[in-house]
Design a protein around this motif. Structure first.
Motif, PDB file in Angstrom:
ATOM      1  N   ILE A 262       3.004  46.038  66.066  1.00 52.63           N
ATOM      2  CA  ILE A 262       3.710  44.944  65.557  1.00 52.63           C
ATOM      3  C   ILE A 262       4.176  44.052  66.922  1.00 52.63           C
ATOM      4  CG2 ILE A 262       5.890  43.882  64.713  1.00 52.63           C
ATOM      5  CD1 ILE A 262       5.366  46.233  62.503  1.00 52.63           C
ATOM      6  N   ASP A 263       4.799  45.130  67.861  1.00 57.13           N
ATOM      7  CA  ASP A 263       5.100  44.282  69.340  1.00 57.13           C
ATOM      8  C   ASP A 263       4.071  43.800  69.829  1.00 57.13           C
ATOM      9  OD1 ASP A 263       7.152  44.174  71.286  1.00 57.13           O
ATOM     10  OD2 ASP A 263       5.851  45.446  72.420  1.00 57.13           O
TER      11      ASP A 263
ATOM     12  N   ALA B 295       4.895  56.033  62.613  1.00 54.87           N
ATOM     13  CA  ALA B 295       6.217  54.749  62.660  1.00 54.87           C
ATOM     14  C   ALA B 295       5.830  54.068  64.180  1.00 54.87           C
ATOM     15  CB  ALA B 295       7.310  55.520  62.371  1.00 54.87           C
ATOM     16  N   VAL B 296       5.810  54.870  65.051  1.00 55.08           N
ATOM     17  CA  VAL B 296       5.774  54.629  66.453  1.00 55.08           C
ATOM     18  C   VAL B 296       4.458  53.716  66.799  1.00 55.08           C
ATOM     19  CG1 VAL B 296       5.915  55.251  68.943  1.00 55.08           C
ATOM     20  CG2 VAL B 296       6.962  56.589  67.347  1.00 55.08           C
TER      21      VAL B 296
ATOM     22  N   ASN C  68      10.780  61.056  64.123  1.00 52.41           N
ATOM     23  CA  ASN C  68      10.161  59.656  64.999  1.00 52.41           C
ATOM     24  C   ASN C  68       8.575  59.944  64.870  1.00 52.41           C
ATOM     25  OD1 ASN C  68      10.100  57.596  66.204  1.00 52.41           O
ATOM     26  ND2 ASN C  68      10.756  58.258  68.218  1.00 52.41           N
TER      27      ASN C  68
ATOM     28  N   THR D 296       1.966  50.724  75.649  1.00 47.73           N
ATOM     29  CA  THR D 296       2.244  49.329  75.021  1.00 47.73           C
ATOM     30  C   THR D 296       0.890  48.592  74.664  1.00 47.73           C
ATOM     31  OG1 THR D 296       2.387  48.413  77.376  1.00 47.73           O
ATOM     32  CG2 THR D 296       4.447  48.908  76.088  1.00 47.73           C
TER      33      THR D 296
ATOM     34  N   THR E 149       2.896  51.878  64.529  1.00 45.53           N
ATOM     35  CA  THR E 149       3.067  50.795  63.605  1.00 45.53           C
ATOM     36  C   THR E 149       3.730  50.016  64.502  1.00 45.53           C
ATOM     37  OG1 THR E 149       2.750  51.749  61.611  1.00 45.53           O
ATOM     38  CG2 THR E 149       3.911  49.963  61.560  1.00 45.53           C
ATOM     39  N   MET E 150       4.995  50.459  65.087  1.00 47.11           N
ATOM     40  CA  MET E 150       6.036  49.461  65.637  1.00 47.11           C
ATOM     41  C   MET E 150       5.482  48.922  66.985  1.00 47.11           C
ATOM     42  SD  MET E 150       8.504  49.112  64.069  1.00 47.11           S
ATOM     43  CE  MET E 150       9.552  48.114  64.839  1.00 47.11           C
TER      44      MET E 150
END
Length: 162
Positions: free
Chosen positions: A129-130, A122-123, A118, A61, A125-126
């Protein structure tokens, strides 16, 4: 007397800001162990030949950890999400998806992964953003608590003034 109230207000604001920084560090520290994706990713080397080298990677994270071995004993690089500006230049060709991570100091790091559903880009980038959303919320709460404390101190100083 008013300079004393002003000094007290400034000192309390500094203490609050320090407290919120510690709280943010604790929040971030507790989330470090949360793994979002783990597996292999290929990184283009920085040397003259620019060869693709397979790396074992762990996205959490708050960072992308890149290891030189499958056992994750030798970490070669840790990219903190706070140091990533964006994921750029996504291109799908044949069996690979190519993408570039651009850091806040404008360094570009090239990666490629198999064209799975997946995919890493993409992971990442997400996760970015989070992370940015959590940081914005924390910054807002810090500002709001600082303003509330400051207003409360000013009101108390006015009430004590002759």
């Amino acid at each position: 007397m008013s300079w004393l109230c002003t000094s007290v207000v400034v000192l309390k604001e500094q203490l609050l800001h320090h407290h919120l920084k510690i709280r943010a560090a604790i929040m971030t520290g507790s989330e470090i162990s949360h793994v979002l994706k783990e597996g292999e990713l290929e990184k283009r080397s920085d040397n003259l030949l620019q060869l693709w080298k397979r790396k074992t990677c762990v996205l959490t994270t708050d960072s992308l950890n890149i290891y030189t071995d499958n056992q994750k004993k030798n970490k070669s690089k840790e990219l903190k999400l706070q140091s990533i500006k964006k994921v750029d230049c996504v291109e799908r060709t044949g069996k690979f998806v190519y993408f570039t991570i651009v850091t806040t100091d404008n360094k570009e790091i090239d990666f490629r992964c198999s064209g799975e559903e997946n995919c890493w880009n993409a992971v990442i980038t997400m996760a970015l953003i989070d992370f940015q959303n959590r940081k914005a919320i924390l910054d807002f709460k810090t500002r709001q608590e600082s303003e509330n404390t400051s207003l409360g101190q000013q009101e108390r100083c006015k009430a004590r003034a002759p």
